[in-house]
Design an enzyme around this catalytic site. Structure first.
Site, PDB file in Angstrom:
ATOM      1  N   TYR A  22      63.278 -92.338 -48.060  1.00 42.42           N
ATOM      2  CA  TYR A  22      62.889 -93.215 -49.168  1.00 42.42           C
ATOM      3  C   TYR A  22      63.964 -94.216 -49.612  1.00 42.42           C
ATOM      4  CZ  TYR A  22      59.366 -89.532 -49.330  1.00 42.42           C
ATOM      5  OH  TYR A  22      58.384 -88.633 -48.999  1.00 42.42           O
ATOM      6  N   ASN A  74      50.811 -95.904 -54.836  1.00 41.73           N
ATOM      7  CA  ASN A  74      51.479 -94.912 -54.015  1.00 41.73           C
ATOM      8  C   ASN A  74      51.235 -93.592 -54.734  1.00 41.73           C
ATOM      9  OD1 ASN A  74      53.057 -93.192 -52.559  1.00 41.73           O
ATOM     10  ND2 ASN A  74      54.905 -94.459 -52.619  1.00 41.73           N
ATOM     11  N   HIS A 100      52.874 -96.667 -49.002  1.00 35.01           N
ATOM     12  CA  HIS A 100      53.846 -95.582 -48.858  1.00 35.01           C
ATOM     13  C   HIS A 100      55.168 -96.174 -48.416  1.00 35.01           C
ATOM     14  CE1 HIS A 100      50.719 -92.636 -49.330  1.00 35.01           C
ATOM     15  NE2 HIS A 100      49.985 -93.367 -48.504  1.00 35.01           N
TER      16      HIS A 100
HETATM   17  C1  DQA Z   1      55.080 -91.044 -49.916  1.00 36.15           C
HETATM   18  C2  DQA Z   1      54.682 -90.176 -48.710  1.00 36.15           C
HETATM   19  C3  DQA Z   1      54.045 -88.878 -49.171  1.00 36.15           C
HETATM   20  O1  DQA Z   1      53.706 -88.070 -48.044  1.00 36.15           O
HETATM   21  C4  DQA Z   1      55.028 -88.093 -50.024  1.00 36.15           C
HETATM   22  O2  DQA Z   1      54.421 -86.910 -50.510  1.00 36.15           O
HETATM   23  C5  DQA Z   1      55.609 -88.906 -51.135  1.00 36.15           C
HETATM   24  C6  DQA Z   1      55.975 -90.303 -50.872  1.00 36.15           C
HETATM   25  C7  DQA Z   1      55.812 -92.336 -49.474  1.00 36.15           C
HETATM   26  O3  DQA Z   1      55.947 -93.224 -50.315  1.00 36.15           O
HETATM   27  O4  DQA Z   1      56.260 -92.432 -48.326  1.00 36.15           O
HETATM   28  O5  DQA Z   1      55.856 -88.412 -52.231  1.00 36.15           O
HETATM   29  O6  DQA Z   1      53.883 -91.439 -50.575  1.00 36.15           O
END
Ligand code: DQA
Length: 148
Positions: A22, A74, A100
């Site tokens: 992230y 998201n 995402h």
């Molecule tokens: C997410 C991907 C999801 O699988 C995960 O649970 C997240 C973040 C992303 O932004 O890549 O919390 O949504």
């Protein structure tokens, strides 16, 4: 025109959480970049985050009542299992763009399925914070297109 960016569960921890997936930008920094893009595009933008599924559903209901022009969401882990969020989004008649930060399709199998994808106009995944900016551009373009 008014747009909403909705951030779901655990996304307030961006900047502290799994930087390999992230990055290191905080949610506040991501929202500031999105606000700058909204100004450039000449639209109003509100960003909202909650860790409560009910609170997210209620924010989506309010989006319907306020007649916002488009939604970027998201939903975090809710993406993969929340029929409640899915059904709330299905109430909206405006473009919904699923975003995402990470490429969910290149990760664990449980992240490959999205229960909200079918009620979204489209999905953008894997571009880090840019996923939100691409999502906002897509939502604005779709909303403007559907006005014509
Ligand atoms: C997410 C991907 C999801 O699988 C995960 O649970 C997240 C973040 C992303 O932004 O890549 O919390 O949504």
């Amino acid at each position: 025109m008014k747009f909403l960016i909705l951030h779901g569960i655990n996304l307030d921890m961006f900047g502290k959480r799994d930087p390999a997936q992230y990055g290191t930008a905080t949610l506040a920094e991501i929202d500031a970049r999105a606000q700058a893009l909204a100004r450039e595009l000449g639209v109003e933008l509100e960003c909202f985050q909650t860790n409560g599924e009910g609170a997210m559903c209620e924010r989506i209901h309010r989006a319907h009542a306020e007649a916002v022009d488009g939604v970027v969401i998201n939903a975090g882990a809710w993406t993969h299992y929340s029929y409640g969020i899915r059904d709330a989004l299905a109430i909206l008649t405006v473009p919904v763009v699923e975003v995402h930060m990470s490429n969910v399709h290149a990760r664990e199998a449980f992240r490959h399925h999205s229960v909200i994808a079918a009620v979204a106009r489209g999905q953008i995944a894997g571009f880090g914070a840019d996923s939100y900016l691409l999502g906002l551009r897509a939502a604005v373009a779709a909303a403007r297109g559907s006005q014509r």
